[in-house]
Scaffold this motif. Structure first.
Motif, PDB file in Angstrom:
ATOM      1  N   THR A  90       0.823  -1.201   0.000  1.00 23.52           N
ATOM      2  CA  THR A  90       0.000   0.000   0.000  1.00 23.52           C
ATOM      3  C   THR A  90       0.862   1.258   0.000  1.00 23.52           C
ATOM      4  OG1 THR A  90      -0.133   0.096   2.412  1.00 23.52           O
ATOM      5  CG2 THR A  90      -1.819  -1.194   1.270  1.00 23.52           C
ATOM      6  N   GLU A  91       0.223   2.367  -0.351  1.00 25.74           N
ATOM      7  CA  GLU A  91       0.859   3.677  -0.269  1.00 25.74           C
ATOM      8  C   GLU A  91       0.199   4.449   0.869  1.00 25.74           C
ATOM      9  OE1 GLU A  91       3.208   5.731  -0.111  1.00 25.74           O
ATOM     10  OE2 GLU A  91       3.662   5.679  -2.269  1.00 25.74           O
ATOM     11  N   SER A  92       0.945   5.330   1.509  1.00 29.25           N
ATOM     12  CA  SER A  92       0.393   6.109   2.614  1.00 29.25           C
ATOM     13  C   SER A  92      -0.491   7.238   2.103  1.00 29.25           C
ATOM     14  CB  SER A  92       1.517   6.694   3.466  1.00 29.25           C
ATOM     15  OG  SER A  92       2.205   7.707   2.758  1.00 29.25           O
ATOM     16  N   VAL A  93      -1.450   7.624   2.932  1.00 24.92           N
ATOM     17  CA  VAL A  93      -2.298   8.767   2.607  1.00 24.92           C
ATOM     18  C   VAL A  93      -1.437  10.015   2.433  1.00 24.92           C
ATOM     19  CG1 VAL A  93      -4.076  10.316   3.519  1.00 24.92           C
ATOM     20  CG2 VAL A  93      -4.342   7.838   3.747  1.00 24.92           C
ATOM     21  N   GLN A  94      -0.430  10.167   3.264  1.00 25.96           N
ATOM     22  CA  GLN A  94       0.409  11.368   3.219  1.00 25.96           C
ATOM     23  C   GLN A  94       1.155  11.480   1.884  1.00 25.96           C
ATOM     24  OE1 GLN A  94       0.328   9.167   5.822  1.00 25.96           O
ATOM     25  NE2 GLN A  94      -0.936  10.531   7.109  1.00 25.96           N
ATOM     26  N   THR A  95       1.740  10.365   1.426  1.00 28.62           N
ATOM     27  CA  THR A  95       2.486  10.413   0.160  1.00 28.62           C
ATOM     28  C   THR A  95       1.541  10.622  -1.019  1.00 28.62           C
ATOM     29  OG1 THR A  95       4.263   9.020   1.000  1.00 28.62           O
ATOM     30  CG2 THR A  95       3.992   9.117  -1.388  1.00 28.62           C
TER      31      THR A  95
END
Length: 327
Positions: A252-257
């Motif tokens: 997964t990718e972070s919400v922040q990135t």
């Protein structure tokens, strides 16, 4: 300072992008699905340090074309030019075997993810054309492409000849299938998003950037936002899937990135080339993504399909707004 309008800014990557853009001093007009969500979003941004005079929220329910039309009328009456239009809102009902319909009787994944956004782009294009170095950004997904990891799981995105949309009836799948598949409906809507970008770029004749992009698999830890319907229908399964994907497999990718990428696509000069482009935050290996321009799937590069989707969607919107009594 840029004047930006965004859908889907009340949670997830949209909220994070809005926070970054607001704190950078940009003027934001945010379309949220209810007045309550407007106030929550506004308070979140003010708490993060945003200037109150540069945050405007409008209650616009993308699952109701009348609400979309009222919001567009209000914005057109105000007449403020837009330097960026960010079509980011979306929903997914993975695992659903029964369709849910919008206020106008349209399968809700298509209604929210695609149809409402086409109408917003159509109605607000004069404001965007009047902006300074304007651009249009559409949040799509790599699942539109059957050759990608997410795209090859389950039924692939495929609109066929748009038989469902051509029928004029209360279709459940765009390809005309009578068996609803929530996962495929989402993939189809993301294919529609890329085709929407293709068609808008063609209509605009290269005068501004039209960017479709994929943030990667982003699973917020909160109960609101993009996955809220999946959490409500299968909370245990969704929690397990999130834990495995995020913490074990690290895919997964972070919400922040992802929010940072959306903010960059909206404002930074590196993404300011006129015409259509597709950007993907693609998984390279567990724990590592690479953000770069990519080719779309062959189906998403079909200009005839893009034109047909636009035309048939426009007819459907027209019927909905004309034949149902306005509230």
């Amino acid at each position: 300072m840029k004047r930006l309008l965004m859908t889907g800014a009340s949670s997830g990557i949209g909220l994070e992008a809005a926070r970054l853009l607001a704190c950078a001093g940009h003027q934001l007009t945010l379309l949220c699905r209810s007045q309550e969500r407007c106030e929550q979003t506004r308070q979140h941004l003010l708490a993060a340090g945003a200037d109150a005079s540069r945050i405007v929220c409008h209650a616009v329910d993308l699952a109701d074309l009348f609400s979309v039309e009222r919001g567009c009328q209000q914005l057109l009456a105000q007449g403020q030019a837009l330097d960026g239009l960010v079509l980011n809102a979306g929903q997914q009902r993975a695992g659903a075997t029964a369709p849910v319909f919008s206020a106008q009787g349209i399968e809700i994944t298509f209604a929210v993810n695609q149809l409402a956004h086409q109408w917003i782009a159509t109605r607000l294009l004069p404001l965007l054309r009047a902006g300074e170095q304007p651009r249009l950004v559409i949040t799509a997904s790599d699942v539109h492409d059957p050759a990608t990891g997410g795209g090859r799981v389950g039924q692939p995105a495929d609109l066929g000849d748009l038989a469902g949309l051509r029928s004029g009836a209360s279709f459940v799948m765009l390809d005309g299938s009578e068996r609803f598949d929530g996962d495929k409906a989402y993939k189809d809507s993301k294919l529609c998003n890329v085709l929407l970008g293709r068609e808008l770029a063609r209509q605009l004749e290269g005068v501004m950037p039209v960017i479709a992009w994929s943030p990667g698999l982003v699973i917020p830890r909160c109960r609101e936002g993009f996955f809220r319907y999946n959490r409500q229908s299968n909370p245990v399964g969704m929690a397990l899937f999130a834990a495995v994907a995020r913490d074990l497999l690290r895919v997964t990718e972070s919400v922040q990135t992802a929010g940072r990428l959306l903010a960059a696509l909206t404002t930074e000069a590196d993404y300011g080339t006129p015409g259509f482009s597709y950007w993907s935050n693609r998984l390279v290996r567990p724990g590592l993504h690479r953000f770069e321009a990519k080719a779309t799937s062959p189906n998403a590069a079909d200009f005839d399909q893009a034109s047909a989707l636009w035309r048939l969607s426009e007819l459907l919107i027209g019927r909905c707004l004309d034949c149902v009594s306005r509230p």
